[in-house]
Structure formats: C-alpha cells, structure tokens
Design a protein around this motif. Structure first.
Motif, PDB file in Angstrom:
ATOM      1  N   LEU A 140       6.483  -9.489   7.415  1.00 18.32           N
ATOM      2  CA  LEU A 140       7.169  -8.217   7.168  1.00 18.32           C
ATOM      3  C   LEU A 140       7.384  -7.527   8.509  1.00 18.32           C
ATOM      4  CD1 LEU A 140       8.256  -5.912   5.414  1.00 18.32           C
ATOM      5  CD2 LEU A 140       5.906  -5.134   5.052  1.00 18.32           C
ATOM      6  N   PRO A 141       8.640  -7.451   8.920  1.00 17.61           N
ATOM      7  CA  PRO A 141       9.886  -7.662   8.181  1.00 17.61           C
ATOM      8  C   PRO A 141      10.451  -9.079   8.197  1.00 17.61           C
ATOM      9  CG  PRO A 141      10.378  -6.742  10.315  1.00 17.61           C
ATOM     10  CD  PRO A 141       8.879  -6.817  10.245  1.00 17.61           C
ATOM     11  N   GLY A 142       9.849  -9.996   8.966  1.00 19.59           N
ATOM     12  CA  GLY A 142      10.446 -11.290   9.258  1.00 19.59           C
ATOM     13  C   GLY A 142      11.092 -12.027   8.108  1.00 19.59           C
ATOM     14  N   ILE A 143      10.329 -12.259   7.015  1.00 18.63           N
ATOM     15  CA  ILE A 143      10.872 -13.025   5.889  1.00 18.63           C
ATOM     16  C   ILE A 143      10.818 -12.207   4.601  1.00 18.63           C
ATOM     17  CG2 ILE A 143      10.392 -15.258   6.935  1.00 18.63           C
ATOM     18  CD1 ILE A 143       7.935 -15.371   4.926  1.00 18.63           C
ATOM     19  N   ALA A 144      10.911 -10.901   4.734  1.00 12.72           N
ATOM     20  CA  ALA A 144      10.852 -10.010   3.579  1.00 12.72           C
ATOM     21  C   ALA A 144      12.241  -9.724   3.025  1.00 12.72           C
ATOM     22  CB  ALA A 144      10.163  -8.704   3.960  1.00 12.72           C
ATOM     23  N   GLY A 145      12.277  -9.292   1.771  1.00 15.53           N
ATOM     24  CA  GLY A 145      13.518  -8.869   1.156  1.00 15.53           C
ATOM     25  C   GLY A 145      13.979  -7.540   1.720  1.00 15.53           C
ATOM     26  N   ALA A 173       1.160 -10.053   4.941  1.00 19.35           N
ATOM     27  CA  ALA A 173       0.719 -11.324   5.520  1.00 19.35           C
ATOM     28  C   ALA A 173      -0.371 -11.967   4.684  1.00 19.35           C
ATOM     29  CB  ALA A 173       0.233 -11.099   6.952  1.00 19.35           C
ATOM     30  N   LYS A 174      -1.255 -11.142   4.154  1.00 21.66           N
ATOM     31  CA  LYS A 174      -2.319 -11.679   3.295  1.00 21.66           C
ATOM     32  C   LYS A 174      -1.751 -12.217   1.985  1.00 21.66           C
ATOM     33  CE  LYS A 174      -6.353  -9.059   4.944  1.00 21.66           C
ATOM     34  NZ  LYS A 174      -5.780  -8.478   6.170  1.00 21.66           N
ATOM     35  N   LYS A 175      -0.821 -11.502   1.390  1.00 21.09           N
ATOM     36  CA  LYS A 175      -0.214 -11.945   0.132  1.00 21.09           C
ATOM     37  C   LYS A 175       0.600 -13.228   0.330  1.00 21.09           C
ATOM     38  CE  LYS A 175      -0.314 -10.108  -3.367  1.00 21.09           C
ATOM     39  NZ  LYS A 175      -1.255 -10.222  -4.505  1.00 21.09           N
ATOM     40  N   ALA A 176       1.140 -13.411   1.514  1.00 24.50           N
ATOM     41  CA  ALA A 176       1.936 -14.606   1.800  1.00 24.50           C
ATOM     42  C   ALA A 176       1.058 -15.811   2.121  1.00 24.50           C
ATOM     43  CB  ALA A 176       2.875 -14.332   2.966  1.00 24.50           C
ATOM     44  N   ASN A 177      -0.255 -15.567   2.294  1.00 20.07           N
ATOM     45  CA  ASN A 177      -1.189 -16.624   2.702  1.00 20.07           C
ATOM     46  C   ASN A 177      -0.800 -17.231   4.053  1.00 20.07           C
ATOM     47  OD1 ASN A 177      -2.900 -16.494   0.384  1.00 20.07           O
ATOM     48  ND2 ASN A 177      -1.336 -17.603  -0.774  1.00 20.07           N
ATOM     49  N   LEU A 178      -0.484 -16.358   4.993  1.00 20.65           N
ATOM     50  CA  LEU A 178      -0.206 -16.812   6.349  1.00 20.65           C
ATOM     51  C   LEU A 178      -1.497 -17.369   6.931  1.00 20.65           C
ATOM     52  CD1 LEU A 178       1.742 -17.051   8.739  1.00 20.65           C
ATOM     53  CD2 LEU A 178       1.154 -14.703   9.371  1.00 20.65           C
ATOM     54  N   ALA A 179      -1.558 -18.689   7.082  1.00 20.39           N
ATOM     55  CA  ALA A 179      -2.819 -19.365   7.360  1.00 20.39           C
ATOM     56  C   ALA A 179      -3.151 -19.493   8.835  1.00 20.39           C
ATOM     57  CB  ALA A 179      -2.799 -20.753   6.728  1.00 20.39           C
ATOM     58  N   PHE A 180      -2.140 -19.442   9.690  1.00 21.47           N
ATOM     59  CA  PHE A 180      -2.383 -19.739  11.103  1.00 21.47           C
ATOM     60  C   PHE A 180      -1.221 -19.204  11.916  1.00 21.47           C
ATOM     61  CE2 PHE A 180      -2.505 -22.407  14.911  1.00 21.47           C
ATOM     62  CZ  PHE A 180      -3.862 -22.651  15.121  1.00 21.47           C
ATOM     63  N   ILE A 181      -1.505 -18.679  13.114  1.00 21.98           N
ATOM     64  CA  ILE A 181      -0.430 -18.229  14.004  1.00 21.98           C
ATOM     65  C   ILE A 181      -0.638 -18.786  15.403  1.00 21.98           C
ATOM     66  CG2 ILE A 181      -0.015 -16.067  12.738  1.00 21.98           C
ATOM     67  CD1 ILE A 181      -1.445 -14.613  15.125  1.00 21.98           C
ATOM     68  N   ASP A 207       1.027  -1.820   5.858  1.00 17.39           N
ATOM     69  CA  ASP A 207       1.876  -2.578   4.935  1.00 17.39           C
ATOM     70  C   ASP A 207       2.047  -4.021   5.393  1.00 17.39           C
ATOM     71  OD1 ASP A 207       2.361  -0.633   3.054  1.00 17.39           O
ATOM     72  OD2 ASP A 207       4.496  -0.416   3.490  1.00 17.39           O
ATOM     73  N   MET A 208       2.260  -4.205   6.687  1.00 16.55           N
ATOM     74  CA  MET A 208       2.514  -5.539   7.227  1.00 16.55           C
ATOM     75  C   MET A 208       1.305  -6.449   7.065  1.00 16.55           C
ATOM     76  SD  MET A 208       4.569  -4.462  10.682  1.00 16.55           S
ATOM     77  CE  MET A 208       6.204  -3.711  10.603  1.00 16.55           C
ATOM     78  N   LEU A 209       0.113  -5.923   7.289  1.00 19.25           N
ATOM     79  CA  LEU A 209      -1.102  -6.707   7.099  1.00 19.25           C
ATOM     80  C   LEU A 209      -1.234  -7.162   5.651  1.00 19.25           C
ATOM     81  CD1 LEU A 209      -3.909  -4.859   9.131  1.00 19.25           C
ATOM     82  CD2 LEU A 209      -2.882  -7.089   9.621  1.00 19.25           C
ATOM     83  N   TYR A 210      -0.948  -6.268   4.730  1.00 18.73           N
ATOM     84  CA  TYR A 210      -1.021  -6.594   3.305  1.00 18.73           C
ATOM     85  C   TYR A 210      -0.052  -7.726   2.976  1.00 18.73           C
ATOM     86  CZ  TYR A 210      -0.597  -6.025  -1.767  1.00 18.73           C
ATOM     87  OH  TYR A 210      -0.561  -6.245  -3.137  1.00 18.73           O
ATOM     88  N   PRO A 228       0.810  -1.222   0.000  1.00 17.45           N
ATOM     89  CA  PRO A 228       0.000   0.000   0.000  1.00 17.45           C
ATOM     90  C   PRO A 228       0.842   1.270   0.000  1.00 17.45           C
ATOM     91  CG  PRO A 228      -0.920  -1.587   1.528  1.00 17.45           C
ATOM     92  CD  PRO A 228       0.383  -2.160   1.055  1.00 17.45           C
ATOM     93  N   SER A 229       2.027   1.199   0.599  1.00 10.79           N
ATOM     94  CA  SER A 229       2.912   2.357   0.657  1.00 10.79           C
ATOM     95  C   SER A 229       3.599   2.629  -0.668  1.00 10.79           C
ATOM     96  CB  SER A 229       3.987   2.125   1.725  1.00 10.79           C
ATOM     97  OG  SER A 229       4.797   1.013   1.375  1.00 10.79           O
ATOM     98  N   GLY A 230       3.550   1.652  -1.579  1.00  7.29           N
ATOM     99  CA  GLY A 230       4.188   1.821  -2.881  1.00  7.29           C
ATOM    100  C   GLY A 230       5.455   1.016  -3.060  1.00  7.29           C
ATOM    101  N   GLY A 231       5.992   0.455  -1.989  1.00  9.66           N
ATOM    102  CA  GLY A 231       7.203  -0.352  -2.097  1.00  9.66           C
ATOM    103  C   GLY A 231       6.911  -1.723  -2.692  1.00  9.66           C
ATOM    104  N   GLU A 232       7.904  -2.320  -3.323  1.00  8.33           N
ATOM    105  CA  GLU A 232       7.746  -3.661  -3.874  1.00  8.33           C
ATOM    106  C   GLU A 232       7.765  -4.692  -2.751  1.00  8.33           C
ATOM    107  OE1 GLU A 232      10.746  -4.302  -6.811  1.00  8.33           O
ATOM    108  OE2 GLU A 232       9.765  -3.018  -8.296  1.00  8.33           O
TER     109      GLU A 232
END
Length: 424
Positions: A187-192, A228-236, A223-226, A148-152
């Motif tokens: 994000l940031p955990g497993i992000a580039g 997590a959704k794109k990563a399909n984080l299914a369960f915590i 940004d972080m919520l977005y 959402p912030s515009g970053g890749e």
C-alpha cells in the motif's frame, strides 16, 4: 562564487551562488558513505543475513509459485542488480518454481516496455512473467478487510493466489509516509484505487506526523503496516542508494523488521539541520524522480522545512513527462490560488478522496507559504504558471528572479538532492 553540482534529468548542472548569500548546503551523508563491497556483494550479504526471517532460499523450498513485487518506472530501484540475484537464488533451490514479477504501480500509469527494459534489462523483460498492477481494474483485486483508518483494503488478487509473496525496493525519506520501502510495496504499490485514496485522505496528509522521516504515530504508515500483514508479505530486499543511484547498503528479511533497520541506518546519514533562508534551491534527485511536477513536490517539501515564510523555493526539475496527473493539474489550475485549494480539500471526507488529492494538497500548502520557481527547459511554462508557480528556463534566470523578490542580500540555502535529506 560557490559552485554546487545538482542533478537534472539524466545529467547534472553546476549552479553558482554568491558566497555572501550562501548560508548552507544541506546534503545527506549518503554520498560520503563508502562501502567496502561492490553493489552485488552488498545485496548478497544482506540476503545471507536476513533480519527476523529465514533465508529466502529456505522460504522458496517446496513452493510451486511465488510473486516478486517491484517498483515501477518512477522509482530508481536498481533492479538490474537486485532482480537477477533474487531470481538466481530462488531457482538455485527451486528451479521449477513459477515466478511472477508484479509491478507496483500504485496509483500511477503502467510502465511501458521501454521503461521496463531501462529498469530490468532486455533479458528479464523478454524471459520473465511481468504483470502490471492496475489499481482501477476491480476484476484484478480482492477485498482483504478494513484498514485501521476505516477504508476498505483492496489488493491485487495475486497476493492470495500465490504461495509466497516477497518484494524488492529501496528506502529513501518520504514526504508523508516517513520513509519509502517495506510496506509501501503493498500500500499503495499493489492496492486498489479506493484503498489508496482512503489512505491518502486530506486528514492524514495534514497530520503533523505525516512528514519526512516520521513513522511513529504516522496514520498513513499504520494503514500500510496493516496492509502488508494482510497480504502476507513474507520477505523483502530493500536497498539504500546514493546520489548516483548506486547501492550503499541493503536490508533483507522480515517486511517490518528489515525495513525499520534500513530506516534507522538511513536516518543516521540523511538527517540535516535546517538553516533559515530567504531562498532555497532544491531538486528531485534527477531521473527518474524528476520526470513530472507531481513527483517534484517531494523535493519541495525539503525546501519547505528550511525556508522562511514568504521565501522563494527554486525547484530544479526536468518535468519532461509533464504534470504527472490530470486531477493534480486540474485542481490547481482551476483554482484562484493555493488557499482555495486548501480550503476545498480539507473539507473532503476520507472516503471521498479524489485522485492526486494528496499531491495537490501538499503543493498548495507549500504555495500558500512560499513562491515556487520551477526551473525546466522540458515543460510548457504556461502550464507551470497555471499551477500558480513561476517558471525559469535556467537556474541563473531563477536566481535573478528570486533576488528581485527577496533583495540582493537574501540568504540562500542549496539542497542538491531534496528527496535524500531529512531536514530537522
């Protein structure tokens, strides 16, 4: 004299404050919350009653492989308790499933074998597939859109290569993301690296909503919520821990709903009222969070919220692992003072964020308003001074320096664990 017990590295110090100077001890009620279950029982109860999600056992049925994300050595996630329970439950219904444990290093260095053993125990380290995320290894990443912030959005490619992605972690107040846990595993955990940098830009860090205990309108959180959704984080599975790093509650299920439930619980017991003070004593909660200066900025922000401008912050933190980031150190040490750092960093565009920028930006913000005395006997004083802070080997030495600066009648507040409170 009032004696206050504060954490330092793997031990505790008893610090003494004259009664006539002490105006408050700001403590989270996490240490007063006494659960009627053991730590293992708390975790199992949460897994038995997931929030907004089927049970973990239902999710793993029929899956060939899965990834469990967990924190690195800088986070006190009690994985010696949580990970065996997760593995046992998963294999009880799907013994042949291929499980990879992905260490969410974020922008940190990788964990050593010794640090992994300290975190998991030797049995898991020797027998499970553990993968260290490397935010700078472009070959291990995949682009999943635009934040959402515009970053890749670049994430570890395992998120697309696995059939099921879950995460374990813990929830604590966070000095710019509002709270840790939940979506931060992604994000940031497993992000580039470039994704982390874009999310941690100076514009966002400067936002009035990027503060401890705030999620609503927090640009980093959005940004972080977005992600997590794109990563399909299914369960915590997220736990809440007390000052002794013991589990007092746990929340499992949907990555957003379970996390919010945990945040609501923690806010109720972690919120404290500010008490204006000339001198504020704080810590970073002891090991592992007080390993370096970089992480210690977190505890300083709690003091920032209750210290009078031009006051003194006494930061008790071992910093046995040094400054914690070369860019962090260089950007402070190579500047004439915190004002120069702030002036420069606020001009850096979002897509040109430099490593550790968020941390030295926040420290510079604090140093522009307060004198910080860093108390440690495990790190070089000259490097502390190069970062525009004062140094003391002992608390007594630091308090004497603070009284010399602010007067013998200075008002003192103590925050025994600066990362556990939300100061309002």
């Amino acid at each position: 004299m009032t004696t206050v017990r504060v954490p330092y590295h793997r031990t505790h110090w008893n610090v003494e404050i004259p009664d006539e100077n002490l105006v408050g001890i700001l403590e989270s009620k996490v240490n007063e919350f006494i659960p009627n279950l053991t730590e293992e029982e708390i975790v199992k109860k949460a897994l038995d009653n997931p929030i907004g999600s089927p049970k973990l056992e239902e999710l793993v049925v029929g899956k060939k492989d899965m990834v469990i994300i967990t924190s690195d050595h800088t986070r006190p996630v009690p994985s010696k308790i949580t990970m065996p329970i997760l593995l046992e439950r998963i294999r009880s219904v799907n013994p042949e499933i291929d499980i990879k444990i992905l260490i969410a290093t974020g922008y940190h260095r990788g964990s050593t074998r010794e640090e992994l053993i300290d975190k998991f125990g030797v049995e898991i380290v020797n027998n499970e597939k553990i993968i260290m995320h490397d935010s700078r290894d472009k070959e291990s990443l995949i682009k999943l859109g635009t934040l959402p912030s515009g970053g890749e959005l670049w994430l570890n490619k395992l998120v697309q290569e696995t059939e099921l992605l879950i995460a374990e972690g813990f929830i604590e107040p966070h000095f710019f993301a509002g709270f840790s846990g939940g979506r931060k595993s992604i994000l940031p955990g497993i992000a580039g690296a470039e994704t982390v940098l874009a999310n941690h830009c100076s514009e966002f860090i400067a936002s009035e909503y990027a503060r401890t205990g705030i999620l609503d309108k927090n640009p980093l959180h959005i940004d972080m919520l977005y992600a997590a959704k794109k990563a399909n984080l299914a369960f915590i599975l997220n736990v809440v821990i007390n000052g002794d790093k013991k589990i007092i509650n746990a929340f499992a299920g949907d990555s957003e709903k379970a996390h919010l439930a945990g945040c609501d619980f923690l806010e109720d017991i972690a919120k404290v009222d500010k008490a204006d003070a000339d001198i504020v004593v704080t810590t970073n909660g002891g090991y592992p969070l007080d390993q370096n200066v970089y992480q210690s900025v977190k505890g300083m922000t709690a003091a920032e919220a209750t210290c009078k401008e031009d006051g003194v912050i006494i930061m008790i933190s071992a910093c046995n692992d040094g400054h914690g980031g070369q860019s962090f150190y260089d950007n402070l040490a190579n500047a004439s003072g915190p004002e120069e750092v702030l002036d420069r960093v606020l001009k850096i565009p979002r897509n040109e964020t430099v490593p550790d920028q968020w941390e030295f930006q926040i420290l510079a913000r604090i140093l522009s308003k307060f004198t910080v005395i860093l108390v440690t006997d495990m790190y070089e004083p000259e490097k502390i001074k190069a970062m525009h802070m004062e140094h003391a080997y002992t608390f007594e030495e630091a308090l004497e320096k603070a009284f010399e600066m602010k007067g013998r009648d200075a008002k003192v507040v103590v925050i025994p664990d600066g990362v556990s409170v939300i100061v309002r």
